[in-house]
Scaffold this motif. Structure first.
Motif, PDB file in Angstrom:
ATOM      1  N   THR A 179       0.828  -1.213   0.000  1.00 13.75           N
ATOM      2  CA  THR A 179       0.000   0.000   0.000  1.00 13.75           C
ATOM      3  C   THR A 179       0.858   1.257   0.000  1.00 13.75           C
ATOM      4  N   LEU A 180       1.852   1.296   0.898  1.00 11.46           N
ATOM      5  CA  LEU A 180       2.694   2.497   0.973  1.00 11.46           C
ATOM      6  C   LEU A 180       3.538   2.615  -0.296  1.00 11.46           C
ATOM      7  N   ASN A 181       4.099   1.483  -0.764  1.00  9.83           N
ATOM      8  CA  ASN A 181       4.926   1.535  -1.977  1.00  9.83           C
ATOM      9  C   ASN A 181       4.113   1.962  -3.199  1.00  9.83           C
ATOM     10  N   PHE A 182       2.982   1.320  -3.389  1.00  9.24           N
ATOM     11  CA  PHE A 182       2.195   1.598  -4.611  1.00  9.24           C
ATOM     12  C   PHE A 182       1.433   2.920  -4.474  1.00  9.24           C
ATOM     13  N   GLY A 183       0.905   3.162  -3.287  1.00 10.72           N
ATOM     14  CA  GLY A 183       0.093   4.362  -3.084  1.00 10.72           C
ATOM     15  C   GLY A 183       0.952   5.611  -3.196  1.00 10.72           C
ATOM     16  N   LEU A 184       2.066   5.633  -2.447  1.00 14.37           N
ATOM     17  CA  LEU A 184       2.918   6.830  -2.469  1.00 14.37           C
ATOM     18  C   LEU A 184       3.692   6.931  -3.779  1.00 14.37           C
ATOM     19  N   GLY A 185       3.868   5.811  -4.450  1.00 12.68           N
ATOM     20  CA  GLY A 185       4.537   5.816  -5.764  1.00 12.68           C
ATOM     21  C   GLY A 185       3.594   6.219  -6.893  1.00 12.68           C
ATOM     22  N   ASN A 186       2.302   6.241  -6.610  1.00  6.47           N
ATOM     23  CA  ASN A 186       1.314   6.550  -7.663  1.00  6.47           C
ATOM     24  C   ASN A 186       0.237   7.483  -7.107  1.00  6.47           C
ATOM     25  N   ILE A 187       0.697   8.635  -6.643  1.00  3.06           N
ATOM     26  CA  ILE A 187      -0.231   9.584  -6.027  1.00  3.06           C
ATOM     27  C   ILE A 187      -1.218  10.122  -7.074  1.00  3.06           C
ATOM     28  N   ASP A 188      -0.854  10.011  -8.347  1.00  2.00           N
ATOM     29  CA  ASP A 188      -1.801  10.386  -9.405  1.00  2.00           C
ATOM     30  C   ASP A 188      -2.945   9.383  -9.532  1.00  2.00           C
ATOM     31  N   LYS A 189      -2.792   8.208  -8.894  1.00  2.00           N
ATOM     32  CA  LYS A 189      -3.847   7.172  -8.998  1.00  2.00           C
ATOM     33  C   LYS A 189      -4.652   6.997  -7.698  1.00  2.00           C
ATOM     34  N   PHE A 190      -4.019   7.293  -6.568  1.00  5.09           N
ATOM     35  CA  PHE A 190      -4.682   7.074  -5.274  1.00  5.09           C
ATOM     36  C   PHE A 190      -4.614   8.345  -4.418  1.00  5.09           C
ATOM     37  N   ALA A 191      -5.744   8.705  -3.828  1.00  8.40           N
ATOM     38  CA  ALA A 191      -5.730   9.872  -2.929  1.00  8.40           C
ATOM     39  C   ALA A 191      -5.893   9.458  -1.469  1.00  8.40           C
ATOM     40  N   TRP A 192      -6.128   8.161  -1.214  1.00  6.41           N
ATOM     41  CA  TRP A 192      -6.392   7.667   0.132  1.00  6.41           C
ATOM     42  C   TRP A 192      -5.515   6.446   0.341  1.00  6.41           C
ATOM     43  N   VAL A 193      -4.637   6.468   1.345  1.00  5.62           N
ATOM     44  CA  VAL A 193      -3.638   5.420   1.510  1.00  5.62           C
ATOM     45  C   VAL A 193      -3.582   4.995   2.982  1.00  5.62           C
ATOM     46  N   GLY A 194      -3.683   3.684   3.239  1.00  4.96           N
ATOM     47  CA  GLY A 194      -3.648   3.205   4.630  1.00  4.96           C
ATOM     48  C   GLY A 194      -2.785   1.977   4.831  1.00  4.96           C
ATOM     49  N   GLY A 195      -1.649   2.153   5.480  1.00  7.27           N
ATOM     50  CA  GLY A 195      -0.750   1.020   5.771  1.00  7.27           C
ATOM     51  C   GLY A 195      -0.985   0.524   7.192  1.00  7.27           C
ATOM     52  N   PHE A 196      -1.440  -0.714   7.328  1.00  8.80           N
ATOM     53  CA  PHE A 196      -1.676  -1.319   8.642  1.00  8.80           C
ATOM     54  C   PHE A 196      -0.509  -2.270   8.946  1.00  8.80           C
ATOM     55  N   SER A 197       0.251  -2.028   9.998  1.00 10.69           N
ATOM     56  CA  SER A 197       1.347  -2.915  10.434  1.00 10.69           C
ATOM     57  C   SER A 197       2.256  -3.292   9.269  1.00 10.69           C
ATOM     58  N   SER A 198       2.678  -2.286   8.539  1.00  9.11           N
ATOM     59  CA  SER A 198       3.420  -2.528   7.300  1.00  9.11           C
ATOM     60  C   SER A 198       4.716  -3.318   7.524  1.00  9.11           C
ATOM     61  N   ALA A 199       4.996  -4.225   6.595  1.00  5.52           N
ATOM     62  CA  ALA A 199       6.103  -5.197   6.700  1.00  5.52           C
ATOM     63  C   ALA A 199       7.419  -4.620   6.146  1.00  5.52           C
ATOM     64  N   PRO A 200       8.507  -5.409   6.254  1.00  8.38           N
ATOM     65  CA  PRO A 200       9.814  -4.932   5.751  1.00  8.38           C
ATOM     66  C   PRO A 200       9.860  -4.702   4.242  1.00  8.38           C
ATOM     67  N   ASN A 201       8.825  -5.090   3.522  1.00  9.81           N
ATOM     68  CA  ASN A 201       8.797  -4.764   2.086  1.00  9.81           C
ATOM     69  C   ASN A 201       8.533  -3.274   1.848  1.00  9.81           C
ATOM     70  N   THR A 202       8.160  -2.539   2.887  1.00  6.03           N
ATOM     71  CA  THR A 202       7.974  -1.080   2.771  1.00  6.03           C
ATOM     72  C   THR A 202       9.297  -0.441   2.353  1.00  6.03           C
ATOM     73  N   LYS A 203       9.272   0.307   1.279  1.00  7.75           N
ATOM     74  CA  LYS A 203      10.510   0.957   0.824  1.00  7.75           C
ATOM     75  C   LYS A 203      11.022   1.918   1.887  1.00  7.75           C
ATOM     76  N   GLU A 204      12.328   2.164   1.862  1.00  2.00           N
ATOM     77  CA  GLU A 204      12.880   3.156   2.788  1.00  2.00           C
ATOM     78  C   GLU A 204      12.311   4.527   2.442  1.00  2.00           C
ATOM     79  N   PRO A 205      12.104   5.369   3.459  1.00  2.00           N
ATOM     80  CA  PRO A 205      11.390   6.633   3.241  1.00  2.00           C
ATOM     81  C   PRO A 205      11.879   7.460   2.045  1.00  2.00           C
ATOM     82  N   GLN A 206      13.216   7.582   1.900  1.00  4.67           N
ATOM     83  CA  GLN A 206      13.770   8.409   0.805  1.00  4.67           C
ATOM     84  C   GLN A 206      13.353   7.878  -0.558  1.00  4.67           C
ATOM     85  N   GLN A 207      13.292   6.544  -0.634  1.00  4.30           N
ATOM     86  CA  GLN A 207      12.947   5.878  -1.884  1.00  4.30           C
ATOM     87  C   GLN A 207      11.426   5.886  -2.071  1.00  4.30           C
ATOM     88  N   LEU A 208      10.745   5.788  -0.948  1.00  6.25           N
ATOM     89  CA  LEU A 208       9.281   5.762  -0.956  1.00  6.25           C
ATOM     90  C   LEU A 208       8.728   7.101  -1.443  1.00  6.25           C
TER      91      LEU A 208
END
Ligand code: FER
Length: 290
Positions: A179-208
């Motif tokens: 959710t965080l990777n795809f949502g924040l990577g595609n803000i032109d597609k999603f305006a509402w983003v919710g990461g629940f207990s996000s796992a280590p697959n979450t990109k590092e903030p700078q990259q995210l």
């Protein structure tokens, strides 16, 4: 005249007061118990051709009580964890019951909820060693399948609003990272983003979010995690980065571990904020208060 202005002002204030009051910090008892008395939504299993994967893939779709083909609905894509598939939320999180009960109380903007299979590979079943490299990588591959295959399919088959402001993405654990990777990577597609207990697959903030200001275009950025969850650092570092860059978001640390008790509570709270005006600062303060 004066009296009527006073009345209007009083009415506006009472509205503010009620909406803050009725946003409960934690789901009340019975929120996830089926109530035969309330109208029920409907769950369909759909199959779509995925050009990205070269197979037919499955997803579940929940349409709300009172669903009408002639109306157009916003859509929430709700993603599962590493051990799950398209049925994980349905079986363990019972979104259909939680949402039916919320609709009965008038707390939700009517929406369609899609439960995809986020392990985008030919054999996408949660069998064998779910931690194998190719299976974990398939959670990243899902970005293509979601954007190029599933979303277009849903938009063809269901009466949905197709702009970013009517598209939300949320998920638990691996699905939270997605959710965080795809949502924040595609803000032109999603305006509402919710990461629940996000796992280590979450990109590092700078990259995210290399350009943090872009996230100001979001209507809602929700990050939550149980206080007993070992994956907390992934949510915390994301929220810290957003704070440093003054990006409005909700960071909700709740009692609990890495389990559906937490994720059901997250869905209960998060779904009520969707597709309506939301003051993230206010909700943050409310969630932090005792
Ligand atoms: C890990 C720990 C947890 C990891 C994934 C998870 C890919 C996901 C957990 C879940 O989805 O519940 O190291 O690495």
């Amino acid at each position: 005249m004066k009296n009527s202005i006073l009345l209007i002002v009083a009415f506006l204030f009472s509205g503010m007061f009620t909406s803050a009051q009725t946003f409960e910090k934690q789901a009340p008892q019975g929120f996830d118990v089926e109530n035969k008395e309330v109208p029920h939504g409907k769950i369909d299993t759909i199959k779509y051709e995925s050009k990205s994967i070269g197979t037919q893939r499955k997803a579940l779709v929940y349409t709300p009580p009172g669903f009408k083909k002639g109306e157009k609905y916003p859509v929430l894509y709700l993603l599962h964890g590493i051990g799950g598939d398209e049925k994980e939320w349905f079986k363990n999180g019972t979104p259909q019951i939680i949402l039916d009960n919320l609709y009965a109380k008038g707390k939700l903007t009517p929406m369609i909820v899609v439960l995809p299979n986020g392990r985008a590979m030919k054999d996408d079943r949660a069998t064998g060693n779910i931690w194998e490299k190719d299976k974990v990588e398939a959670f990243a591959t899902f970005e293509k399948d979601l954007l190029n295959d599933l979303i277009p399919f849903i938009e063809k088959k269901y009466p949905v609003k197709k702009d970013r402001e009517n598209r939300a993405i949320a998920g638990l654990s691996m699905g939270g990272g997605q959710t965080l990777n795809f949502g924040l990577g595609n803000i032109d597609k999603f305006a509402w983003v919710g990461g629940f207990s996000s796992a280590p697959n979450t990109k590092e903030p700078q990259q995210l979010l290399p350009n943090p200001d872009k996230a100001k275009e979001l209507k809602l950025l929700w990050i939550s995690c149980g206080d007993q969850d070992g994956l907390m650092p992934f949510s915390k570092r994301t929220s810290d980065y957003l704070m440093e860059n003054k990006i409005p978001h909700i960071f909700y640390v709740e009692p609990g571990g890495h389990d559906f008790k937490v994720w059901k509570n997250d869905l209960f709270l998060f779904s009520q904020l969707l597709f309506k005006p939301v003051d993230q600062e206010k909700i943050n303060n409310l969630l932090k208060s005792e």
